[in-house]
Design a protein around this motif. Sequence first.
Motif, mmCIF file in Angstrom:
data_model
loop_
_atom_site.group_PDB
_atom_site.id
_atom_site.type_symbol
_atom_site.label_atom_id
_atom_site.label_comp_id
_atom_site.label_asym_id
_atom_site.label_seq_id
_atom_site.Cartn_x
_atom_site.Cartn_y
_atom_site.Cartn_z
ATOM 1 N N VAL A 146 -39.009 -35.373 13.026
ATOM 2 C CA VAL A 146 -39.064 -34.736 14.346
ATOM 3 C C VAL A 146 -38.500 -33.322 14.257
ATOM 4 O O VAL A 146 -39.023 -32.388 14.859
ATOM 5 N N PHE A 147 -37.431 -33.183 13.485
ATOM 6 C CA PHE A 147 -36.787 -31.881 13.319
ATOM 7 C C PHE A 147 -37.809 -30.834 12.879
ATOM 8 O O PHE A 147 -37.981 -29.783 13.515
ATOM 9 N N VAL A 185 -40.422 -30.003 15.611
ATOM 10 C CA VAL A 185 -39.972 -29.139 16.713
ATOM 11 C C VAL A 185 -39.881 -27.683 16.240
ATOM 12 O O VAL A 185 -40.319 -26.760 16.931
ATOM 13 N N VAL A 186 -39.343 -27.481 15.044
ATOM 14 C CA VAL A 186 -39.239 -26.112 14.526
ATOM 15 C C VAL A 186 -40.637 -25.504 14.375
ATOM 16 O O VAL A 186 -40.848 -24.317 14.656
ATOM 17 N N ASP A 198 -41.733 -24.293 17.670
ATOM 18 C CA ASP A 198 -40.979 -23.103 18.064
ATOM 19 C C ASP A 198 -41.321 -21.885 17.202
ATOM 20 O O ASP A 198 -41.006 -20.750 17.567
ATOM 21 N N MET A 223 -32.120 -22.101 10.800
ATOM 22 C CA MET A 223 -33.224 -22.290 11.753
ATOM 23 C C MET A 223 -34.088 -21.039 11.839
ATOM 24 O O MET A 223 -35.316 -21.127 11.898
ATOM 25 N N LYS A 246 -39.255 -22.732 26.340
ATOM 26 C CA LYS A 246 -39.913 -23.230 25.139
ATOM 27 C C LYS A 246 -41.065 -24.161 25.547
ATOM 28 O O LYS A 246 -41.041 -24.740 26.630
ATOM 29 N N GLY A 277 -33.455 -35.411 15.395
ATOM 30 C CA GLY A 277 -34.401 -34.304 15.262
ATOM 31 C C GLY A 277 -34.699 -33.648 16.597
ATOM 32 O O GLY A 277 -34.924 -32.429 16.673
ATOM 33 N N ALA A 278 -34.668 -34.450 17.665
ATOM 34 C CA ALA A 278 -34.869 -33.888 19.008
ATOM 35 C C ALA A 278 -33.621 -33.161 19.495
ATOM 36 O O ALA A 278 -33.698 -32.123 20.149
ATOM 37 N N PHE A 285 -31.060 -31.742 17.685
ATOM 38 C CA PHE A 285 -30.436 -30.693 16.869
ATOM 39 C C PHE A 285 -31.355 -29.515 16.564
ATOM 40 O O PHE A 285 -31.089 -28.734 15.654
ATOM 41 N N THR A 286 -32.461 -29.388 17.297
ATOM 42 C CA THR A 286 -33.392 -28.303 16.974
ATOM 43 C C THR A 286 -33.379 -27.187 18.006
ATOM 44 O O THR A 286 -33.640 -26.039 17.672
ATOM 45 N N ARG A 287 -33.103 -27.534 19.235
ATOM 46 C CA ARG A 287 -33.084 -26.519 20.275
ATOM 47 C C ARG A 287 -31.702 -26.538 20.905
ATOM 48 O O ARG A 287 -31.063 -27.588 20.976
ATOM 49 N N THR A 304 -37.375 -30.541 25.396
ATOM 50 C CA THR A 304 -37.704 -31.645 24.473
ATOM 51 C C THR A 304 -37.310 -32.944 25.165
ATOM 52 O O THR A 304 -36.221 -33.024 25.736
#
Lengths: 290, 290, 290
Positions: B18-19, B22-23, B26, B259, C3, C49-50, C52-54, C62
């Motif tokens: 998922v990480f 999402v990146v 973005d 990131m 986003k 992952g959801a 720690f990304t934004r 998210t």
Amino acid sequence: MAKPKILIQLDADAHASVFDAVVAVDAGIDHLFQYHSVTPEKIRDLVYGAMFTRGGPDLASTALFIGGSNVAAGEQLLRKAVGCFFGPMRVSVMLDANGANTTAAAAVLAASKHLDLSQIQAAVLAGTGPVGQRAVRLLARAGAQVRLISRSLEKAAAAAESIAPSTEEVAARITPLAATTAEETLDAVAHCELVIAAGAAGVELLSASVRSRCPALQVAIDLNAVPPLGIAGVESHDKGTARDGVIGYGALGVGGTKMKIHRAAIQRLFQSNDQVLDAEQIYAIGRELG
Amino acid sequence: MAKPKILIQLDADAHASVFDAVVAVDAGIDHLFQYHSVTPEKIRDLVYGAMFTRGGPDLASTALFIGGSNVAAGEQLLRKAVGCFFGPMRVSVMLDANGANTTAAAAVLAASKHLDLSQIQAAVLAGTGPVGQRAVRLLARAGAQVRLISRSLEKAAAAAESIAPSTEEVAARITPLAATTAEETLDAVAHCELVIAAGAAGVELLSASVRSRCPALQVAIDLNAVPPLGIAGVESHDKGTARDGVIGYGALGVGGTKMKIHRAAIQRLFQSNDQVLDAEQIYAIGRELG
Amino acid sequence: MAKPKILIQLDADAHASVFDAVVAVDAGIDHLFQYHSVTPEKIRDLVYGAMFTRGGPDLASTALFIGGSNVAAGEQLLRKAVGCFFGPMRVSVMLDANGANTTAAAAVLAASKHLDLSQIQAAVLAGTGPVGQRAVRLLARAGAQVRLISRSLEKAAAAAESIAPSTEEVAARITPLAATTAEETLDAVAHCELVIAAGAAGVELLSASVRSRCPALQVAIDLNAVPPLGIAGVESHDKGTARDGVIGYGALGVGGTKMKIHRAAIQRLFQSNDQVLDAEQIYAIGRELG
């Protein structure tokens, strides 16, 4: 405002095809849902999810694409999916497992640019495979006398039967034939104006020597892109290229048309909620593209 | 008009990260295709699907991202993917399994803001892991004398060898060392201007007592975010924070840069169809970000 | 600029629900990540992952959707997902496994348009299933005296207990009852103003003969769309339709409201990063829709 276009990719393989997914995006869909390892037992809930979420005209903005490398598995999924529909509760669906429908349509379309298909004899080498069977079907429907050629007469006959043509008149135009030796191949194709080779990668089906003894031959189409190619004297990139008086199409030459047909067929899915696109419908879309 | 940007996420784990997904969003991609359980045996068809669907300059709008928690598996997938390309038939590809490349790049980049890397001695604690190996590689390439430290000399030597530096000159800058006790650790790091701790979560690799006896130390970077942290006196949020005369970076302090590098690297994939982004290329992208 | 809205579909089934995916798109999300075969053991990395990304306000863009056909599995995933959050590090999450929350909310909302729920006696036939349990819970919270009816008193009692109402006052309003024969069913529902049938497809739970002896009955809601329907005299399409003095709602009549609630609940997820949408929260969203 129309709903976003959702294409649901139903693939029998362990990974849903990247190829089909990229073409879907390039056809203009908004969202792609990819499903792998789809079996006939599991498809109902997926199809119901497509049928029961949007209503009325919005149903045309959801469609199914059935792919995967196994064409027989794809055909089974198509039957099951269509069997879920009732009344106006349905979404459009396209079958193109292993690219068989778009490839066969592109090959027959290429031939139709140079020949009046209703007036010719055609041979499909390796006609028992999924692309070959579809090419045979499309040619016979267009009025050609078609020789479905395989190394085994039994397999050729079984394939001719499984094509299940719509009428007896069409069925009568299909002749299963066996050919293993050069002489047998020559016997099979000698009087044909069109030869399509739909065999496995790297297998030559029509040698230079046999080909030189086919005076009737006008168009040779080879769908094998990996050398040795399927028809001697046809190059992968050939696209209506004349060599020694014969017009040739190679796998890459047919491929551009195949891609256009593939994209156009996906776009067609979203014009109404009742399209069922199999070989004939996809060929018809190809003809409209000109 | 450019085609929509498609990123194909190839992940060896049972669920695609998922990480990473999402990146990717973005970073501005238009469509993400997620593939899990990708094996070397299965990657070819996925890569071919990326290579054979768009032509010419449009190939730059399709790219591959190789992730998953197992860096060795990711490296194998990268080799297999690159091996599928031929001539201009290729798409750009980035490896960042377990975030190892972007994390190592961010750590070395942080160090480079305070030190002339070509003039220093550096120690990478737990240098045998995927992040550690990449940090060693990047430091040696930048001209530093690097001590790759592990509890086992055998493992340290094997890691130093598997890093496979591009030249003998670079290789000569890497020294594998074993350190288990405080004294051994002190011996290993005492004269280093830079220490990077790349160990497992919750393991202290450099104690306050050892650290207090490292007069050369100028920059301490700890990539472990879970207490006890890897370097005494560095906090997770430290980002160029001076404590007792030493500049510290913690895991979260490095994370922001990581990131940015991750997003910039994904954007770079779509600038041409021939990028292969592994540790060095991703570090170079980080340097351009400043 | 906000986003792109990412919804992460976490589904315990072998294929993530198409139904939930289409509704997500129609609720306006930008990107959907679909995960199937999600287990409690595997959910942590997906949730991390959801998380720690934004950062900061972007976390609200998210969100997680927990679906799948097994409601108990979904509840377990919800608990695990919420357990991953800490402090402000969290994303919004909605549970609607098997559509149970949105369906129960729509059914109770339909009843509330015709009845003051705090003043009535209500019966939920097949109240032990996931939709039934949620309907019981929502009715009791709204102040109704609720009879949770099953063929087995033991199962009814266990379901009443597992509903785990927030207060003893609410718990006291729920009465588990067994009914197998027509007479037992009549005893159970005779004095109820509201009957909701939440049984399996194709099973009649309230016959015409029993129904004719229920003088108190004002609203009958049947959630079974497959004939024979669950309540005699209610048609699938009924939506507030009066027949013989009783207002009826069928599965399709409730379905339209269910879809509106489902879409609104997904939109709510993106208003902040701290929503946890289970039965009560989803019912409250339905009430706001009016």
